[in-house]
Design a protein around this motif. Structure first.
Motif, PDB file in Angstrom:
ATOM      1  N   CYS A  15       0.841  -1.203   0.000  1.00 13.28           N
ATOM      2  CA  CYS A  15       0.000   0.000   0.000  1.00 13.28           C
ATOM      3  C   CYS A  15       0.875   1.252   0.000  1.00 13.28           C
ATOM      4  O   CYS A  15       1.944   1.286   0.608  1.00 13.28           O
ATOM      5  N   PHE A  17       0.079   4.171   1.274  1.00  9.93           N
ATOM      6  CA  PHE A  17      -0.243   5.170   2.305  1.00  9.93           C
ATOM      7  C   PHE A  17       0.525   4.935   3.599  1.00  9.93           C
ATOM      8  O   PHE A  17       1.727   4.998   3.607  1.00  9.93           O
ATOM      9  N   CYS A  18      -0.177   4.559   4.675  1.00 12.63           N
ATOM     10  CA  CYS A  18       0.464   4.710   5.996  1.00 12.63           C
ATOM     11  C   CYS A  18       1.569   3.687   6.263  1.00 12.63           C
ATOM     12  O   CYS A  18       1.753   2.719   5.522  1.00 12.63           O
ATOM     13  N   GLY A  21       2.020  -0.492   6.281  1.00 14.53           N
ATOM     14  CA  GLY A  21       2.693  -1.270   5.230  1.00 14.53           C
ATOM     15  C   GLY A  21       1.930  -2.516   4.822  1.00 14.53           C
ATOM     16  O   GLY A  21       2.509  -3.596   4.668  1.00 14.53           O
ATOM     17  N   CYS A  22       0.625  -2.380   4.611  1.00 21.62           N
ATOM     18  CA  CYS A  22      -0.177  -3.551   4.232  1.00 21.62           C
ATOM     19  C   CYS A  22       0.251  -4.075   2.859  1.00 21.62           C
ATOM     20  O   CYS A  22       0.441  -3.296   1.918  1.00 21.62           O
ATOM     21  N   CYS A  49      -7.628  -0.967   4.595  1.00 21.44           N
ATOM     22  CA  CYS A  49      -8.619   0.076   4.878  1.00 21.44           C
ATOM     23  C   CYS A  49      -9.047   0.674   3.536  1.00 21.44           C
ATOM     24  O   CYS A  49      -8.519   0.315   2.479  1.00 21.44           O
ATOM     25  N   LYS A  51      -8.548   3.517   2.139  1.00 25.37           N
ATOM     26  CA  LYS A  51      -7.507   4.233   1.373  1.00 25.37           C
ATOM     27  C   LYS A  51      -6.749   3.259   0.483  1.00 25.37           C
ATOM     28  O   LYS A  51      -6.551   3.487  -0.704  1.00 25.37           O
ATOM     29  N   PRO A 182      -5.386   1.983  10.555  1.00 26.07           N
ATOM     30  CA  PRO A 182      -6.622   1.230  10.810  1.00 26.07           C
ATOM     31  C   PRO A 182      -6.473  -0.289  10.803  1.00 26.07           C
ATOM     32  O   PRO A 182      -7.097  -0.967  11.618  1.00 26.07           O
ATOM     33  N   VAL A 183      -5.634  -0.815   9.918  1.00 26.68           N
ATOM     34  CA  VAL A 183      -5.536  -2.272   9.841  1.00 26.68           C
ATOM     35  C   VAL A 183      -4.814  -2.826  11.080  1.00 26.68           C
ATOM     36  O   VAL A 183      -5.177  -3.880  11.616  1.00 26.68           O
TER      37      VAL A 183
END
Ligand code: SF4
Length: 723
Positions: A15, A17-18, A21-22, A49, A51, A182-183
């Motif tokens: 991912c 974004f945050c 690190g999904c 999430c 995003k 969130p995750v």
């Protein structure tokens, strides 16, 4: 029909974004990214999430920059790559000729790939003689780096996300994890659901969604959390919940002026922080301080998470130290479920910038510019003459932008970040960017990023799925992003842009001996090999198959390291080492419990500005909104920034939900829509920072932590009135 929509191919990636690190799987159809789903084999177990799941419209936004531009007579006009890069070369060469290496700078990002940051830092430090290499992680993670290094001797967390599954107490302080990670928060909530005896403590002056699952939510007067953490230590010792067996063997006690003292001196220091004394400072009852301290100390395994609430402070390093103090006092460290864990805001702040040395005082793998032995070792590995690297650290972010605003730094290369929106007290820096006697080149995927308004040359950067490289997330896990689509238009990966720049600048070919980005990764593995970072075992072939590996990883059959500093777990500690723990970043292998006193914020409320302003994220937007505001679902959920006001404060000022209110600080003023709720405690207001039209950073403060040089975004004095 459903089958017709099915991607032809799924490509493993991460991912954008945050810092959670999904792992993601990018669905490709006819050469285009059409969908994204979670990677079931990465730590996120297939969850994402919104995003992360709604990325495709961002890739194909009409705002994508697809060709280079040059500013002429105040307007950006299309140019060829050669014209644009020719001008960049001319301006950087002029700056070097006029002011020497300190007159140029690089400002990068925790969103750039690891290899891109490593390369940029090497080009500037080894190729052009300038240590003015910084990046936006200075705005979010520098205090965590300072905290880890001063306590343990080395940066980055000791544990991993899997500690959540074994913890019996989880303390979340200075983090709205439910919205910002969130995750990961889902994993915390699942832990609590699976075992209701697991205790959750949330320490935050806002009653966020994170606080709603807490057994104890501690709402405190902003800035006084340092006193609360010291008070928790006092309770832990007085209730005999500390572990003398652990701290007697593995810890040194150190005063603020770095004098080694004994445990009794620490007890004496803590006498100023009895719960009754701290109740008066913080507004938190002595009973609640006792309760949370006991929860922390009595648990069989406590993990603490924190983020910007501690880092973006003028005492950010101290706040980080104080959380680690509690772990070292109780021995809640180095076993499953027990770790002090700083969360990262960006997808690769840990990876590229912290690990590979993308800051003005750092070199790769935790080496320091000021240390001759570190410079020499690296020069040898890089095959460049001894003495090439300038021994003087460069300018940190705020100093660098101040110098650019004064045209002392004359040429700045900005890559993958949006400083005209994200810097604190941003008006002074955008004024500086407007000057005619300095020059800014910006490599950026989106035309509507605020910094585009101020750059002299705009380069079309390839975006996320259009390039290959690695991201390293909050838990020391590195994952490979595979290129899954071709770059749009004339876009190029930043690796190619940086290589072109270096060649034009005449950088010695020994500094940039790369054919492709994989060569950079392999050099990084070699450079990290003899250090505690050790990425040797992470070959590209392995990274292609794995859904992330945690460093240190010294050999190709090493599984990666979940727990650091522990014999048997950490490859840096020989199996026959006589002690169980070794904080090898410290000369005697002992970590440090620091005496960090409570001191106020840089700008406390006063008669004129009687309230506290704090800023942060919302669940559906990320950073400066240049990406998430392009997704209709996310834009609809939070279309514009707002000000969150407590019900009591709103009543006292005659403010109703939805009213326009004027916010004023010493720096600027702005009108926002009011959201009246019980989330903020009385006296505190919150504004999210994603909205370019309502840019709260015009009001925030650029005071910095003395050690980490990170600005205090989280606290400044503000006045609010009905507009
Ligand atoms: Fe992406 Fe963070 Fe959401 Fe995971 S939690 S999908 S990394 S934004």
């Amino acid at each position: 029909e459903a089958a017709a929509d099915e991607p032809d191919q799924w490509v493993k990636s991460v991912c954008r974004f945050c810092g959670t690190g999904c792992g993601v799987m990018v669905g490709i159809k006819n050469g285009k990214c059409v969908t994204v789903k979670g990677d079931p084999n990465n730590h996120n177990r297939g969850f994402l999430c919104l995003k992360g799941a709604l990325m495709p419209p961002i890739v194909y936004s009409k705002e994508r920059v697809t060709r280079p531009y040059i500013r002429r007579n105040g307007k950006l006009e299309p140019a060829s790559w050669d014209e644009a890069m020719g001008l960049v070369e001319k301006k950087f060469k002029e700056a070097l000729a006029e002011g020497g290496p300190t007159a140029i700078g690089y400002y990068g990002s925790g969103q750039a790939l690891t290899e891109e940051t490593y390369l940029a830092s090497k080009i500037f430090k080894a190729g052009l003689g300038s240590n003015n290499v910084e990046g936006n992680p200075r705005l979010c993670m520098a205090s965590a780096v300072g905290g880890y290094v001063t306590t343990f001797g080395k940066d980055e967390p000791c544990g991993s996300y899997s500690d959540i599954d074994a913890a019996t107490c989880i303390m979340i302080i200075g983090s709205n994890m439910s919205e910002c990670h969130p995750v990961l928060f889902k994993r915390v909530a699942s832990r609590k659901q699976a075992d209701p005896n697991v205790k959750i403590i949330v320490i935050d002056p806002r009653r966020t969604n994170t606080a709603r699952i807490a057994d104890e939510h501690v709402s405190f007067k902003p800035g006084t959390d340092l006193a609360i953490l010291n008070s928790m230590a006092w309770v832990i010792i007085n209730e005999e919940l500390d572990s003398p067996r652990f701290h007697g063997k593995y810890v040194n006690f150190m005063t603020n002026d770095k004098k080694k003292v004994d445990f009794d001196a620490y007890m004496k220091f803590l006498e100023d922080y009895t719960p009754e004394k701290v109740e008066k400072i913080s507004g938190v009852s002595a009973a609640q301080i006792r309760k949370i301290a006991k929860m922390f100390g009595e648990a069989s395994a406590t993990t603490s998470f924190w983020c910007m609430g501690l880092n973006q402070r003028i005492r950010g390093v101290w706040a980080n130290n104080l959380v680690s103090n509690l772990h070292l006092l109780t021995g809640h460290i180095g076993k499953p479920g027990a770790t002090p864990f700083s969360l990262t805001g960006q997808p690769n702040a840990c990876g590229g910038v912290r690990d590979t040395g993308g800051l003005c005082h750092l070199l790769p793998a935790g080496r320091l510019i000021k240390k001759e032995a570190h410079r020499n070792a690296l020069e040898k590995q890089w095959g460049i003459p001894k003495g090439t690297i300038n021994p003087k650290p460069g300018l940190h972010t705020i100093a660098l932008w101040n110098a650019f605003s004064e045209a002392k730094v004359k040429a700045m290369f900005v890559l993958c970040t949006n400083p005209a929106h994200s810097l604190p007290n941003v008006n002074i820096y955008t004024e500086g960017m407007k000057r005619k006697d300095n020059f800014m080149v910006l490599s950026e995927p989106f035309m509507d990023a605020e910094s585009v308004k101020y750059c002299d040359v705009l380069l079309p950067a390839a975006f996320w799925c259009e390039k290959r490289g690695t991201y390293g997330c909050s838990e020391r896990r590195y994952s490979l992003l595979k290129k899954s689509t071709e770059p749009l238009g004339e876009c190029k990966p930043d690796f190619e842009i940086l290589m072109d720049f270096a060649k034009r600048m005449g950088v010695d070919s020994r500094v940039i001996p790369y054919e492709n980005i994989d060569d950079v990764w392999n050099e990084w593995r070699m450079v990290s090999a003899a250090t505690p970072y050790n990425f040797s075992g992470m070959t590209r072939e392995r990274m292609e198959k794995a859904s992330g590996i945690l460093w240190p990883c010294p050999t190709e059959d090493h599984p990666g390291t979940k727990i650091r500093y522990v014999r048997g777990e950490d490859p840096n500690i020989p199996k026959d080492y006589p002690k169980k723990y070794n904080f090898y970043g410290k000369p005697d292998g002992r970590a440090v419990i620091w005496f960090r006193p409570y001191k106020g914020a840089a700008e406390e409320p006063n008669e004129e500005y009687p309230m506290v302003l704090t800023t942060g994220r919302v669940i559906d937007h990320w950073h400066t909104g240049t990406m998430t505001m392009k997704v209709p679902e996310l834009r609809r959920s939070f279309p514009a920034a707002y000000v969150e006001v407590n019900i009591e404060d709103a009543k006292a000022k005659g403010i109703q939900n939805g009213d326009n209110v004027l916010l004023e600080t010493k720096r600027d003023k702005m009108v926002f829509r009011a959201k009246v709720s019980d989330v903020c405690r009385p006296g505190l207001i919150f504004v999210p920072w994603y909205d370019a039209n309502l840019m709260i950073n015009k009001l925030t403060l650029n005071a910095i932590d003395k050690g980490s040089k990170q600005p205090e975004f989280k606290i400044c004095a503000v006045r609010i009135s009905k507009a």
